[in-house]
Every structure is written in C-alpha cells, then in structure tokens.
Design a protein around this motif. Structure first.
Motif: not given
Length: 398
Positions: A217-218, A388-389, A213-215, A209
């Motif tokens: 931040y989560k 959400t991860m 990225g989103p990962t 990733p």
C-alpha cells in the motif's frame, strides 16, 4: 551437481529473447503516451470536448489495469507465446475500432477498453516471463522494461504528428494496429524461443512481505502520487506547452523529448534501487517533480513550461522505475506479475484523476495553472509517503 550445472547458462542465454520480446511489443503499446498528439484532430473532426477525450485516455488506463491484474489468472490456461499473441491481437482490434469511430462511445470502447485491456495483459505476461529468468540487477532490468512505454511514445509522437498532417488520425491508428499485429507475432515467437515460464515450480519458501500488506500500500500510494502528476503531463504535454505560448513545433518537440527523458529516468530509477534504498530514491524523485511544478507555476513562459514539465516527467520516471525495481526487491520473482498488476491499479487511479481534472479545468478556464499546482501538492505528499516505506527487501533480510 554435475547434472544441474549446465542449466543456468542455457536460461541466462534465453534471457535476451525474453527481453527482446518485451521490447518489440511494448514499444508500440507505449504509443498510448502519445495520445496528446491525437487530441486536436479528433476534437476537430468529431466535435468532442477536451475533457471527454481525456476520459478516453483515462479509460484506457482502466483497461490496462484490468488486463494487468487479469493476466496473472491466465498463466496456467495456455503457454506464454499463445497468451502473448492473443493479447496483442486484442490490442490491435481495439485500435481498429478506434480508427473507425464516429463518436465518443466507440472511442471509449475501442481505444479505452479493448486496446487498454489487451495491452495491459501483454505487458504483464512479458514482464513476468523476464522476471522468471533474471537473477541479478532486478532493478535495472525492470527499470528498462517500464522505460519501453515512454520510449515507444518518443518514437510514435513525431510519426503520429506527421501522419496526422498528411493522412489524418484514422490512418495513423490503422498503421498502429498493423504494427501491433506484426510485433505481437514476433514477440510470441521470441517468447517461445526464450523458454520463459510464467509459473514457478512448487516451493516451500514463502519469505517476503504479504502481497497486500503495508509495503504494497505504501509503494502503491507513492507511485500514485507521482503518476498523477506525470500522466497529466504526458497525456496533455503538447497542449500545455501551447497554452503557455509555445509554437506547435516546440510543443511537439517538447512532447517527444519529455517521453525520452522519462524513459531514461525509468531506467535510472531501477538502476538506483539496486544501489540505494527504495524510499530515498522515491523521495528525491518527488522533490525533483515538485521543483518542476513550482517553476511552471511561478515563472510561466514557453521555456519554463518545457523545463518544468520535463522535471515533473523525470520525477515520475524515476518513481516508476523505482517502483518496478522495488517490486523485484521486496517480493520474489514468481510473485512479480501479480504484484506489478495490482500496483498498476494506482496508475489507473492516477490516470482518471488529475489528467481528467486537468482537461475539465482547461475546458472551464482555458488554462492549466490550477492543475499544475495540484500536481505540486501531490509531489509534496509523495515525498512524505516515500519515507514510510521499508529500506530493505527480502533479498537482504528485510
């Protein structure tokens, strides 16, 4: 094939040296989690309010984060042993400055900025060196590394308390500075013997990733929510137990036991993510911490304070270990230090939020009830964020 085969055992044998270097250095650095033992004597001698002293701890985590993020920019400047020794000496100088402080500004500069920055850089340099060598059980190995800070606090808490009583807090900090110098030299020698590198050879492989990225931040948000509650407990555990009616001996014992439990939980969190999905481990850990917060809030007493704070600390420990292990599962080894350093920005934000707020609320109300309820709310949000991860990392095609 015949030429490359012998290289693997040599590197595997050197892993013990990298792990030992990380152990020797991070144990005394972990005494930052024993800061609550220093609160009362500093408060009495220098007439500094509790909220201001909480800011010293918070600024130390800011320094730690700056050092952690900045460490990745040092990889190519010098060999790992030199970088480790230099950062350890910086941390020791910071403690000397704090030991000779006559007021809040020098405490903030010495303990908060200098010690924190040196400690953060040392931590990431050693962790990166280990991750460049480890080939399996990344979760367990990294869970062990992050457990060293609370392990160090478990050792430091009774020693700090005894030294404070016998010689004063200035002598306590002077002794810590000496230990940092000795352990820094030993860690540098072990890093040289281990041969761990900080930079990977050039490779065309980029699977994994994006760093921000989103990962990322989560993962950081879930870690932040657990750390907010956990750091509040760690930084003020002794005073929280005393506020709920616990004797001084019980408060010190609870602080020592809490740090030991968090250390084991961090190892356990890393071990669990080698076997179960990261989001599931983190959600369960937040639920455990939530139960502890509710226990303290609904049934206040010395016993429930110790048990409840222990549950909050365990939840934080499991999330911390799962975060360290999760980085190794979501990203490649060469990126570990850079990702981990940036993840500790969440740790920094957590340390300057709820722990400082708890100190302020205590100054205003002489109680920790509201802070405990806020921590429980953070754990509820953490449970939701964890789910959400991603369930899989790059190693299994995620």
């Amino acid at each position: 094939m015949s030429v490359a085969a012998p290289a693997l055992p040599v590197r595997a044998e050197r892993l013990w040296a990298a792990l030992l270097a990380a152990t020797l250095m991070n144990l005394p650095l972990g005494s930052v989690y024993s800061f609550s033992v220093l609160l009362r004597p500093i408060e009495q001698e220098l007439a500094i309010p509790r909220s201001a002293l909480s800011l010293v701890f918070g600024l130390c985590t800011v320094g730690f984060t700056v050092g952690s993020v900045g460490a990745a920019f040092l990889y190519r400047l010098a060999p790992a042993p030199i970088l480790v020794l230099a950062s350890a000496l910086v941390a020791a100088v910071g403690i000397v400055m704090a030991a000779t402080a006559s007021g809040l500004p020098q405490l903030l500069l010495g303990y908060g900025v200098v010690f924190g920055t040196g400690g953060g850089a040392t931590y990431i340099l050693l962790q990166q060196g280990v991750n460049m060598l480890v080939r399996r059980r990344q979760g367990l190995v990294n869970g062990y590394i992050v457990s060293l800070y609370p392990m160090g606090a478990m050792i430091a808490t009774p020693l700090f308390h005894a030294c404070n009583e016998a010689y004063g807090w200035r002598t306590t900090l002077a002794g810590l500075a000496a230990v940092l110098v000795i352990c820094g030299i030993a860690a540098a020698l072990l890093a040289r013997h281990g041969g761990a590198r900080l930079v990977a050879p050039s490779s065309g492989t980029t699977t994994g990733p994006a760093i921000l990225g989103p990962t990322f931040y989560k993962l950081s948000a879930t870690f932040f929510l657990a750390a907010s509650a956990g750091l509040m407990v760690l930084s003020q555990a002794r005073e929280i137990v005393a506020t709920y009616g616990g004797a001084a001996t019980l408060a010190v014992a609870a602080t020592t036991g809490l740090t030991g439990a968090i250390a084991l939980a961090r190892i356990g969190g890393g071990w669990l993510v080698d076997r179960f999905a990261v989001p599931h481990v983190m959600c369960a850990a937040h639920a455990l911490a939530l139960g502890g917060g509710l226990l303290v809030a609904l049934l206040p007493s010395p016993v429930t304070a110790v048990l409840g704070l222990g549950m909050v600390g365990l939840g934080y420990g499991f999330v911390s270990g799962a975060t360290a292990g999760g980085i190794g599962l979501y990203w490649r080894p060469a990126e570990y230090g850079r990702i981990a350093g940036r993840t500790y920005i969440a740790w920094c934000l957590a340390a300057v939020s709820l722990p400082v707020l708890a100190g302020y609320l205590f100054d205003m109300t002489r109680a920790y009830d509201t802070a405990v309820l806020i921590a429980a709310g953070a754990n509820v949000a953490g449970m939701a964020m964890a789910l959400t991860m991603p369930r899989r990392g790059w190693r299994d095609g995620g």
